[in-house]
Write a protein that holds these residues in place. Sequence first.
Motif, PDB file in Angstrom:
ATOM      1  N   SER A 182       0.795  -1.226   0.000  1.00 20.12           N
ATOM      2  CA  SER A 182       0.000   0.000   0.000  1.00 20.12           C
ATOM      3  C   SER A 182       0.825   1.273   0.000  1.00 20.12           C
ATOM      4  O   SER A 182       0.279   2.357  -0.176  1.00 20.12           O
ATOM      5  CB  SER A 182      -0.936   0.011   1.224  1.00 20.12           C
ATOM      6  OG  SER A 182      -1.781  -1.117   1.224  1.00 20.12           O
ATOM      7  N   PRO A 208       4.627   3.852  -5.738  1.00 23.02           N
ATOM      8  CA  PRO A 208       3.287   4.137  -6.271  1.00 23.02           C
ATOM      9  C   PRO A 208       2.817   5.564  -6.043  1.00 23.02           C
ATOM     10  O   PRO A 208       2.040   6.096  -6.837  1.00 23.02           O
ATOM     11  CB  PRO A 208       2.391   3.127  -5.535  1.00 23.02           C
ATOM     12  CG  PRO A 208       3.184   2.652  -4.368  1.00 23.02           C
ATOM     13  CD  PRO A 208       4.609   2.742  -4.775  1.00 23.02           C
ATOM     14  N   GLU A 209       3.297   6.194  -4.970  1.00 21.50           N
ATOM     15  CA  GLU A 209       2.849   7.551  -4.665  1.00 21.50           C
ATOM     16  C   GLU A 209       3.217   8.558  -5.752  1.00 21.50           C
ATOM     17  O   GLU A 209       2.636   9.648  -5.810  1.00 21.50           O
ATOM     18  CB  GLU A 209       3.446   8.009  -3.327  1.00 21.50           C
ATOM     19  CG  GLU A 209       2.893   7.299  -2.102  1.00 21.50           C
ATOM     20  CD  GLU A 209       3.590   5.993  -1.786  1.00 21.50           C
ATOM     21  OE1 GLU A 209       3.425   5.486  -0.672  1.00 21.50           O
ATOM     22  OE2 GLU A 209       4.315   5.459  -2.667  1.00 21.50           O
ATOM     23  N   THR A 228      -0.023   8.249 -11.045  1.00 21.77           N
ATOM     24  CA  THR A 228      -1.465   8.436 -10.933  1.00 21.77           C
ATOM     25  C   THR A 228      -2.164   7.096 -10.737  1.00 21.77           C
ATOM     26  O   THR A 228      -1.576   6.031 -10.953  1.00 21.77           O
ATOM     27  CB  THR A 228      -2.022   9.109 -12.200  1.00 21.77           C
ATOM     28  OG1 THR A 228      -1.730   8.276 -13.339  1.00 21.77           O
ATOM     29  CG2 THR A 228      -1.388  10.472 -12.407  1.00 21.77           C
ATOM     30  N   GLU A 229      -3.435   7.165 -10.344  1.00 20.90           N
ATOM     31  CA  GLU A 229      -4.205   5.954 -10.077  1.00 20.90           C
ATOM     32  C   GLU A 229      -4.273   5.035 -11.291  1.00 20.90           C
ATOM     33  O   GLU A 229      -4.287   3.826 -11.161  1.00 20.90           O
ATOM     34  CB  GLU A 229      -5.623   6.329  -9.632  1.00 20.90           C
ATOM     35  CG  GLU A 229      -5.700   6.886  -8.222  1.00 20.90           C
ATOM     36  CD  GLU A 229      -5.354   5.858  -7.163  1.00 20.90           C
ATOM     37  OE1 GLU A 229      -5.566   4.653  -7.416  1.00 20.90           O
ATOM     38  OE2 GLU A 229      -4.857   6.241  -6.094  1.00 20.90           O
ATOM     39  N   ARG A 230      -4.360   5.608 -12.474  1.00 21.05           N
ATOM     40  CA  ARG A 230      -4.459   4.789 -13.682  1.00 21.05           C
ATOM     41  C   ARG A 230      -3.250   5.024 -14.574  1.00 21.05           C
ATOM     42  O   ARG A 230      -3.337   5.658 -15.618  1.00 21.05           O
ATOM     43  CB  ARG A 230      -5.749   5.120 -14.436  1.00 21.05           C
ATOM     44  CG  ARG A 230      -6.991   4.548 -13.794  1.00 21.05           C
ATOM     45  CD  ARG A 230      -7.045   3.036 -13.965  1.00 21.05           C
ATOM     46  NE  ARG A 230      -8.282   2.485 -13.413  1.00 21.05           N
ATOM     47  CZ  ARG A 230      -8.679   1.238 -13.582  1.00 21.05           C
ATOM     48  NH1 ARG A 230      -7.937   0.406 -14.284  1.00 21.05           N
ATOM     49  NH2 ARG A 230      -9.797   0.801 -13.035  1.00 21.05           N
ATOM     50  N   SER A 231      -2.111   4.521 -14.134  1.00 26.69           N
ATOM     51  CA  SER A 231      -0.910   4.606 -14.951  1.00 26.69           C
ATOM     52  C   SER A 231      -0.857   3.387 -15.867  1.00 26.69           C
ATOM     53  O   SER A 231      -1.777   2.573 -15.890  1.00 26.69           O
ATOM     54  CB  SER A 231       0.334   4.672 -14.067  1.00 26.69           C
ATOM     55  OG  SER A 231       0.451   5.933 -13.444  1.00 26.69           O
ATOM     56  N   TYR A 246      -0.631  -1.911  -8.420  1.00 25.95           N
ATOM     57  CA  TYR A 246      -1.998  -1.438  -8.211  1.00 25.95           C
ATOM     58  C   TYR A 246      -2.296  -0.181  -9.025  1.00 25.95           C
ATOM     59  O   TYR A 246      -3.463   0.148  -9.250  1.00 25.95           O
ATOM     60  CB  TYR A 246      -2.245  -1.151  -6.734  1.00 25.95           C
ATOM     61  CG  TYR A 246      -2.412  -2.387  -5.876  1.00 25.95           C
ATOM     62  CD1 TYR A 246      -2.936  -3.562  -6.398  1.00 25.95           C
ATOM     63  CD2 TYR A 246      -2.042  -2.380  -4.537  1.00 25.95           C
ATOM     64  CE1 TYR A 246      -3.088  -4.694  -5.616  1.00 25.95           C
ATOM     65  CE2 TYR A 246      -2.196  -3.507  -3.743  1.00 25.95           C
ATOM     66  CZ  TYR A 246      -2.721  -4.665  -4.290  1.00 25.95           C
ATOM     67  OH  TYR A 246      -2.875  -5.782  -3.510  1.00 25.95           O
ATOM     68  N   ARG A 247      -1.264   0.531  -9.442  1.00 25.99           N
ATOM     69  CA  ARG A 247      -1.482   1.716 -10.269  1.00 25.99           C
ATOM     70  C   ARG A 247      -1.907   1.338 -11.689  1.00 25.99           C
ATOM     71  O   ARG A 247      -2.328   2.181 -12.464  1.00 25.99           O
ATOM     72  CB  ARG A 247      -0.208   2.569 -10.318  1.00 25.99           C
ATOM     73  CG  ARG A 247       0.102   3.282  -9.007  1.00 25.99           C
ATOM     74  CD  ARG A 247      -0.982   4.311  -8.701  1.00 25.99           C
ATOM     75  NE  ARG A 247      -0.641   5.181  -7.591  1.00 25.99           N
ATOM     76  CZ  ARG A 247      -1.088   5.027  -6.349  1.00 25.99           C
ATOM     77  NH1 ARG A 247      -1.883   4.004  -6.077  1.00 25.99           N
ATOM     78  NH2 ARG A 247      -0.747   5.869  -5.393  1.00 25.99           N
ATOM     79  N   GLY A 270      -4.355  -0.706 -12.179  1.00 28.01           N
ATOM     80  CA  GLY A 270      -5.792  -0.948 -12.112  1.00 28.01           C
ATOM     81  C   GLY A 270      -6.153  -1.918 -11.009  1.00 28.01           C
ATOM     82  O   GLY A 270      -5.291  -2.402 -10.273  1.00 28.01           O
ATOM     83  N   ASP A 271      -7.447  -2.216 -10.897  1.00 25.83           N
ATOM     84  CA  ASP A 271      -7.911  -3.151  -9.884  1.00 25.83           C
ATOM     85  C   ASP A 271      -7.661  -4.586 -10.338  1.00 25.83           C
ATOM     86  O   ASP A 271      -7.009  -4.831 -11.361  1.00 25.83           O
ATOM     87  CB  ASP A 271      -9.397  -2.928  -9.584  1.00 25.83           C
ATOM     88  CG  ASP A 271     -10.259  -2.993 -10.844  1.00 25.83           C
ATOM     89  OD1 ASP A 271      -9.796  -3.550 -11.869  1.00 25.83           O
ATOM     90  OD2 ASP A 271     -11.391  -2.480 -10.812  1.00 25.83           O
TER      91      ASP A 271
END
Length: 349
Positions: free
Chosen positions: A197, A217-218, A221-224, A258-259, A261-262
Amino acid sequence: MAHKRLGIVVGGGPAPGINAVIGAAVIEAINRGFEVIGFYDGFKWLCSDNFDPPTHSVRLDIKRVARIHFDGGSILRISRTNLLDNESLKTSTVVKPDPYKVGLVVSRLRELGINCLLTIGGDDTALSSRFIAEAAGDRLRTVHVPKTIDNDVPLPQNQATFGFATALNYGTQLIKNLMQDSQTTGRWYFVTAMGRSAGWLAMSMGISAGATVTLIPEEFTERSSVQRIADVLEGAIIKRRVMGRPDGVALIAEGLAYRLGDREELERLLGRSVPVDAAGHPRLAEVPLAEMLRQEVQARFRARGENMPLVLHTIGYELRSADPTPHDMAYCRSLGYHSIRLFEDGTRR
């Protein structure tokens, strides 16, 4: 509280210092008049129909735990079994308890005369402890000691989670060795580091060892995409070459996957199913992020007529059960000692 009987449960993944927490807690509890029972394999047997007290629990005494703070691992072993309703998480973001499992654990603890429960673990274990406390009411006091080498729990005063310092110490040494090998052989390493995480462990190892580049990951972006992450790696390799260095070590936090996607998106990218652990999290060890990045970067160099050897390495499991450093030994013994003090102040935690 007439007869004081303490139960200890360790959940989640291993972390250096678990035994130090257990040892100090047992010693302080016995000195304060508690009888102490340790449960093997986390909640695995407590919430199972096959629970057998003589097999799945052990009475702990001072002689048994007096020197365990020097050792990695857990004398009570460990498991990721939790008391969450994982089915509900498929359709909702609200975490709910599994009523059957929680009821079974509360009943077992009552039958064994446990009126204080110390849990050691991550967020899923903490939630499980909370659900037990809510179901048991005033019949049971609970205290939770947060644990993760990832350092992704926001503790007061920015205190690091226990085990992090040890993992950082050993991980830095491993990165240092890989950097020396990289320079000696003139090649690049893509090294994956644990951190589901948060990128604390990868970032700290990278800074400490002076890795060529560290990706967490920080910073994305969420969808890289694999291509976006590969841009950074390709750029680092080219810049390094301009400086006359064909070698380098890229440290990659596993949570970067996780960046992309789910779980459904990861399965689409991989063309296969992605297993989940007992807590319902996608197993990042099953997502070959470093291999995907290697293939993308190598394809770009091939397009320019170049062969680009890249070596993959993973740092993680060898850190989790390492013997704790003196810092973590002292820290964890303090946590164990003060956890028992919390039971004694007359409030439910």
